[in-house]
Design a protein around this motif. Structure first.
Motif: not given
Length: 404
Positions: A324-331, A10-14, A20-25
């Motif tokens: 997962x969103x937090x992890x990807x944002x962190x990377x 689902x993350x991959x498909x958006x 926005x949460x991804x951006x904040x991460x």
């Protein structure tokens, strides 16, 4: 299909609604990574400074104390002169172990740099500060007539530097320290006499212009005396005795180091405050962001429930998406931090005006892991709250709200 597989698909498909949460991460991770790297860089630089100073006391012309600190910390080019006759007076002060004179001469634009750099003359007969820092690969082949380049000085293909129209061979390099010494060039007094003579022709004077032959100028004038105090003696007392007998200023290494550590403490406190504030604010904001995104997908949760998905299963899915969103944002934040921090590290070191030394690969990896951990931790509470919000609603209610 496992929860993590569904979440990442689902993350991959958006389709998670978590952009926005991804951006904040990303923002949080970038701030933590860059801030920790900065704190680590200046901390390592301060440690190198403490080792690099070598002398316990620097005796400089009156009013030149801050300029001496500028040379040590930032490599800022200065010129000053001091009558060398005071060398014997300083040596006679009780508690003085070693004394070595140095000369500071600012170059015109050199072949290595677009701006003037600091040339530091040392006396090979008495030096105990400069030559011990010569890189191991140059120790055996170095001769006193050659230049010693600081670690940040770029030399040409022929391994030479040009000052005041004359070319000199670079015979050695100093180990990197992260201090202003990396931006300076070191020469023996014999070479310094030639440099002073050439500088005079360019309108740059050193010492008393009415003094005798330039060839003997280093016998009459220097810029400072570096002093090592005997073990068991108080540096404060020795410095006070020197000041009573010599008409100059005194800079103690411990005072210089304290200035640096105070600056480091201030920057570290600022970094900590920003990190804590961002962690708390982003965690709270992302709670509402994740509540909103799961609230827009109520029909999806209803379908999962009708297909046999338990409340815990839904909670686990939402929590996995959040982490997962937090992890990807962190990377991504770490990658952006590295792209900005490392190429511009020299500019950053100039702006902070403190000793600056990049940590090694182990330190960088640990900093990156810490940034990932902090960013993911900020997603734990939002993930739990958002998951509970969706999981505790009844199937029928979810379906009706999803249809509205």
């Amino acid at each position: 299909m496992r929860i993590k597989d569904i979440a990442f698909k689902k993350i991959k498909n958006g389709k998670t609604g978590g952009a926005v949460a991804f951006l904040f991460a990303i923002i949080l991770s970038f701030t933590v990574f860059a801030g920790m790297l900065l704190a680590s860089s200046i901390s390592i630089g301060a440690g190198n400074l403490k080792q690099r100073l070598g002398a316990d006391i620097a005796v400089v012309p009156k009013g030149q104390e801050s300029n001496y600190q500028g040379i040590i910390l930032n490599g800022e080019p200065v010129e000053c002169s001091f009558e060398r006759k005071y060398e014997g007076v300083i040596r006679s002060v009780e508690g003085v172990d070693k004394v070595t004179p140095v000369i500071y001469l600012a170059s015109l634009n050199a072949s290595c740099c677009s701006v003037p750099i600091q040339i530091i003359g040392y006396d090979p007969k008495t030096d105990f500060v400069t030559t011990p820092w010569i890189s191991d690969e140059f120790v055996d082949k170095f001769s006193d007539g050659n230049l010693i380049a600081g670690n940040n000085i770029a030399v040409d293909d022929e391994n030479t530097l040009t000052f005041f129209g004359r070319t000199y061979e670079v015979g050695a390099r100093l180990n990197k320290t992260g201090t202003g010494m990396d931006k300076s060039v070191y020469v023996s007094f014999d070479v310094m006499e030639q440099l002073i003579s050439d500088a005079k022709e360019k309108g740059i004077s050193f010492g008393d212009e009415n003094a005798g032959d330039t060839a003997s100028i280093t016998e009459e004038y220097v810029s400072a005396f570096l002093v090592s105090v005997k073990e068991g003696y108080s540096v404060d007392n020795v410095a006070g005795n020197i000041m009573r007998q010599v008409p100059g200023g005194v800079v103690q290494s411990k005072s210089l180091y304290k200035t640096v550590t105070n600056g480091i403490a201030l920057i570290s406190d600022i970094i900590k405050t920003i990190t804590y504030a961002m962690f708390i604010s982003i965690t709270l904001v992302t709670v509402f962001l994740h509540l909103y995104r799961v609230g827009t997908r109520k029909k999806e949760w209803a379908i999962y429930r009708m297909m046999g998905g338990s409340r815990n299963w839904i909670l686990g899915l939402i929590f996995t998406e959040t982490i997962a969103l937090s992890f990807l944002g962190a990377v991504v934040g770490i990658a952006l931090g590295a792209l900005i921090y490392f190429p511009f590290s020299n500019l950053i070191s100039q702006q902070v005006k403190l000793p600056f030394y990049l940590p090694g690969i182990t330190g960088i990896i640990l900093t990156a892991l810490a940034s990932i951990a902090v960013t993911m931790l900020s997603g734990v509470l939002p993930g739990i709250i958002a998951g509970e919000s969706a999981a505790r609603t009844e199937c029928y209610e979810l379906m009706r709200e999803g249809e509205n």
